[in-house]
Write a protein that holds these residues in place. Sequence first.
Motif, PDB file in Angstrom:
ATOM      1  N   ALA A 136      11.760 -52.163  -6.681  1.00  0.00           N
ATOM      2  CA  ALA A 136      12.567 -50.994  -6.324  1.00  0.00           C
ATOM      3  C   ALA A 136      13.664 -51.388  -5.331  1.00  0.00           C
ATOM      4  N   LYS A 137      14.843 -50.809  -5.535  1.00  0.00           N
ATOM      5  CA  LYS A 137      15.975 -51.042  -4.625  1.00  0.00           C
ATOM      6  C   LYS A 137      16.390 -49.771  -3.897  1.00  0.00           C
ATOM      7  N   TYR A 138      15.997 -48.599  -4.436  1.00  0.00           N
ATOM      8  CA  TYR A 138      16.456 -47.326  -3.878  1.00  0.00           C
ATOM      9  C   TYR A 138      15.254 -46.475  -3.480  1.00  0.00           C
ATOM     10  N   ALA A 168      12.437 -46.104  -6.261  1.00  0.00           N
ATOM     11  CA  ALA A 168      11.015 -46.018  -5.947  1.00  0.00           C
ATOM     12  C   ALA A 168      10.380 -44.888  -6.756  1.00  0.00           C
ATOM     13  N   PRO A 169       9.066 -44.951  -7.020  1.00  0.00           N
ATOM     14  CA  PRO A 169       8.401 -43.946  -7.862  1.00  0.00           C
ATOM     15  C   PRO A 169       8.649 -42.503  -7.439  1.00  0.00           C
ATOM     16  N   GLY A 170       8.612 -42.224  -6.141  1.00  0.00           N
ATOM     17  CA  GLY A 170       8.824 -40.863  -5.674  1.00  0.00           C
ATOM     18  C   GLY A 170      10.227 -40.356  -5.974  1.00  0.00           C
ATOM     19  N   VAL A 171      11.215 -41.243  -5.880  1.00  0.00           N
ATOM     20  CA  VAL A 171      12.601 -40.880  -6.188  1.00  0.00           C
ATOM     21  C   VAL A 171      12.749 -40.619  -7.683  1.00  0.00           C
ATOM     22  N   LYS A 172      12.110 -41.439  -8.501  1.00  0.00           N
ATOM     23  CA  LYS A 172      12.146 -41.234  -9.950  1.00  0.00           C
ATOM     24  C   LYS A 172      11.584 -39.864 -10.325  1.00  0.00           C
ATOM     25  N   ARG A 173      10.437 -39.524  -9.744  1.00  0.00           N
ATOM     26  CA  ARG A 173       9.819 -38.232 -10.063  1.00  0.00           C
ATOM     27  C   ARG A 173      10.714 -37.077  -9.632  1.00  0.00           C
ATOM     28  N   LEU A 174      11.383 -37.228  -8.487  1.00  0.00           N
ATOM     29  CA  LEU A 174      12.280 -36.182  -8.003  1.00  0.00           C
ATOM     30  C   LEU A 174      13.459 -35.994  -8.962  1.00  0.00           C
ATOM     31  N   ILE A 175      14.035 -37.086  -9.425  1.00  0.00           N
ATOM     32  CA  ILE A 175      15.153 -37.015 -10.381  1.00  0.00           C
ATOM     33  C   ILE A 175      14.709 -36.312 -11.655  1.00  0.00           C
ATOM     34  N   LEU A 176      13.529 -36.659 -12.154  1.00  0.00           N
ATOM     35  CA  LEU A 176      13.039 -36.070 -13.401  1.00  0.00           C
ATOM     36  C   LEU A 176      12.741 -34.585 -13.230  1.00  0.00           C
ATOM     37  N   ARG A 177      12.161 -34.202 -12.099  1.00  0.00           N
ATOM     38  CA  ARG A 177      11.871 -32.772 -11.850  1.00  0.00           C
ATOM     39  C   ARG A 177      13.167 -31.979 -11.733  1.00  0.00           C
ATOM     40  N   ALA A 178      14.172 -32.556 -11.066  1.00  0.00           N
ATOM     41  CA  ALA A 178      15.466 -31.872 -10.954  1.00  0.00           C
ATOM     42  C   ALA A 178      16.082 -31.683 -12.336  1.00  0.00           C
ATOM     43  N   GLY A 179      15.984 -32.694 -13.173  1.00  0.00           N
ATOM     44  CA  GLY A 179      16.487 -32.582 -14.533  1.00  0.00           C
ATOM     45  C   GLY A 179      15.762 -31.529 -15.331  1.00  0.00           C
ATOM     46  N   ALA A 180      14.435 -31.464 -15.180  1.00  0.00           N
ATOM     47  CA  ALA A 180      13.635 -30.470 -15.903  1.00  0.00           C
ATOM     48  C   ALA A 180      14.005 -29.055 -15.468  1.00  0.00           C
ATOM     49  N   GLU A 181      14.196 -28.851 -14.176  1.00  0.00           N
ATOM     50  CA  GLU A 181      14.573 -27.517 -13.695  1.00  0.00           C
ATOM     51  C   GLU A 181      15.973 -27.134 -14.174  1.00  0.00           C
ATOM     52  N   CYS A 182      16.847 -28.127 -14.235  1.00  0.00           N
ATOM     53  CA  CYS A 182      18.212 -27.893 -14.695  1.00  0.00           C
ATOM     54  C   CYS A 182      18.212 -27.364 -16.129  1.00  0.00           C
ATOM     55  N   ILE A 183      17.370 -27.925 -16.996  1.00  0.00           N
ATOM     56  CA  ILE A 183      17.420 -27.526 -18.405  1.00  0.00           C
ATOM     57  C   ILE A 183      16.547 -26.318 -18.713  1.00  0.00           C
ATOM     58  N   ALA A 184      15.637 -25.970 -17.807  1.00  0.00           N
ATOM     59  CA  ALA A 184      14.743 -24.843 -18.090  1.00  0.00           C
ATOM     60  C   ALA A 184      15.210 -23.543 -17.453  1.00  0.00           C
ATOM     61  N   ASP A 234      11.559 -41.827 -20.264  1.00  0.00           N
ATOM     62  CA  ASP A 234      11.153 -43.152 -20.731  1.00  0.00           C
ATOM     63  C   ASP A 234      11.786 -44.256 -19.898  1.00  0.00           C
ATOM     64  N   THR A 235      13.075 -44.095 -19.563  1.00  0.00           N
ATOM     65  CA  THR A 235      13.745 -45.107 -18.748  1.00  0.00           C
ATOM     66  C   THR A 235      13.077 -45.236 -17.382  1.00  0.00           C
ATOM     67  N   LEU A 236      12.639 -44.105 -16.821  1.00  0.00           N
ATOM     68  CA  LEU A 236      12.011 -44.115 -15.496  1.00  0.00           C
ATOM     69  C   LEU A 236      10.522 -44.393 -15.573  1.00  0.00           C
ATOM     70  N   ASP A 237       9.991 -44.513 -16.799  1.00  0.00           N
ATOM     71  CA  ASP A 237       8.559 -44.764 -17.002  1.00  0.00           C
ATOM     72  C   ASP A 237       7.718 -43.655 -16.387  1.00  0.00           C
ATOM     73  N   CYS A 238       8.179 -42.417 -16.543  1.00  0.00           N
ATOM     74  CA  CYS A 238       7.478 -41.231 -16.053  1.00  0.00           C
ATOM     75  C   CYS A 238       7.134 -40.328 -17.239  1.00  0.00           C
ATOM     76  N   PRO A 239       6.034 -39.585 -17.174  1.00  0.00           N
ATOM     77  CA  PRO A 239       5.723 -38.648 -18.258  1.00  0.00           C
ATOM     78  C   PRO A 239       6.710 -37.490 -18.284  1.00  0.00           C
ATOM     79  N   MET A 240       6.937 -36.946 -19.475  1.00  0.00           N
ATOM     80  CA  MET A 240       7.793 -35.753 -19.598  1.00  0.00           C
ATOM     81  C   MET A 240       7.160 -34.608 -18.833  1.00  0.00           C
ATOM     82  N   PRO A 241       7.950 -33.878 -18.031  1.00  0.00           N
ATOM     83  CA  PRO A 241       7.397 -32.745 -17.282  1.00  0.00           C
ATOM     84  C   PRO A 241       7.174 -31.564 -18.210  1.00  0.00           C
ATOM     85  N   PRO A 242       6.268 -30.641 -17.839  1.00  0.00           N
ATOM     86  CA  PRO A 242       6.072 -29.433 -18.654  1.00  0.00           C
ATOM     87  C   PRO A 242       7.242 -28.481 -18.497  1.00  0.00           C
ATOM     88  N   PHE A 243       7.499 -27.686 -19.531  1.00  0.00           N
ATOM     89  CA  PHE A 243       8.590 -26.718 -19.498  1.00  0.00           C
ATOM     90  C   PHE A 243       8.104 -25.295 -19.517  1.00  0.00           C
TER      91      PHE A 243
END
Length: 203
Positions: free
Chosen positions: A81-83, A153-169, A187-196
């Motif tokens: 991780a770099k960020y 870092a994993p926590g940052v990845k999850r935050l980005i994915l959750r923000a994206g999920a809220e944006c589209i829902a 898939d790029t972040l190696d995180c599971p798809m969040p529920p909608f």
Amino acid sequence: SGAMTALEPPLASLGPESRLPLIDIALPALRQLDAETATRFLDIVKRLAAADEKTTLFEFTLQKILQHHLGRTTAESRQPAKYYAIRALLPETTILLSALAHAGNGAADRAQQAFAIGVRRLSLGSQPVSFLPREGWDLAAVDAALDKFALAAPGVKRLILRAGAECIATDGTVTRDEAELLRAVADTLDCPMPPFGGAAANT
């Protein structure tokens, strides 16, 4: 081949909503490819996507999913991780959330509203984050952003994915374009798809 000819009619009868499920069905077999074959396969997919000099959102998604799942086969090693803070990735986050907002909203004002809801999830306080108009980003910029997110870092990845999920829902409906783009992110972040919730990707 005869097998491919036999498959053409049933595949042609499937709707676009079957695209991601079909990829998921194929992935276990694709992961068995040796490194040289996997590399050749990814190159063929890339050339097919570029054949008409235009990469669609689905072609982009397909390439990111395949790169992720075949990456280990092609000797792509995981980088450390770099960020460690979302603030270090604000330009890239702006690009991604703008793209997701546009993917599900034809009207610019609705897209901007969806973007704002996604940004709110980032808890940035008074930090300004500007919505990008449709001409302010392209898939190459989204691609570069995802590659940078992969080094977070994993926590940052999850935050980005959750923000994206809220944006589209935000409007209660997840369109196919939105779901496919978020899948590329997950898939790029190696995180599971969040529920909608109850939203369905069916349009």
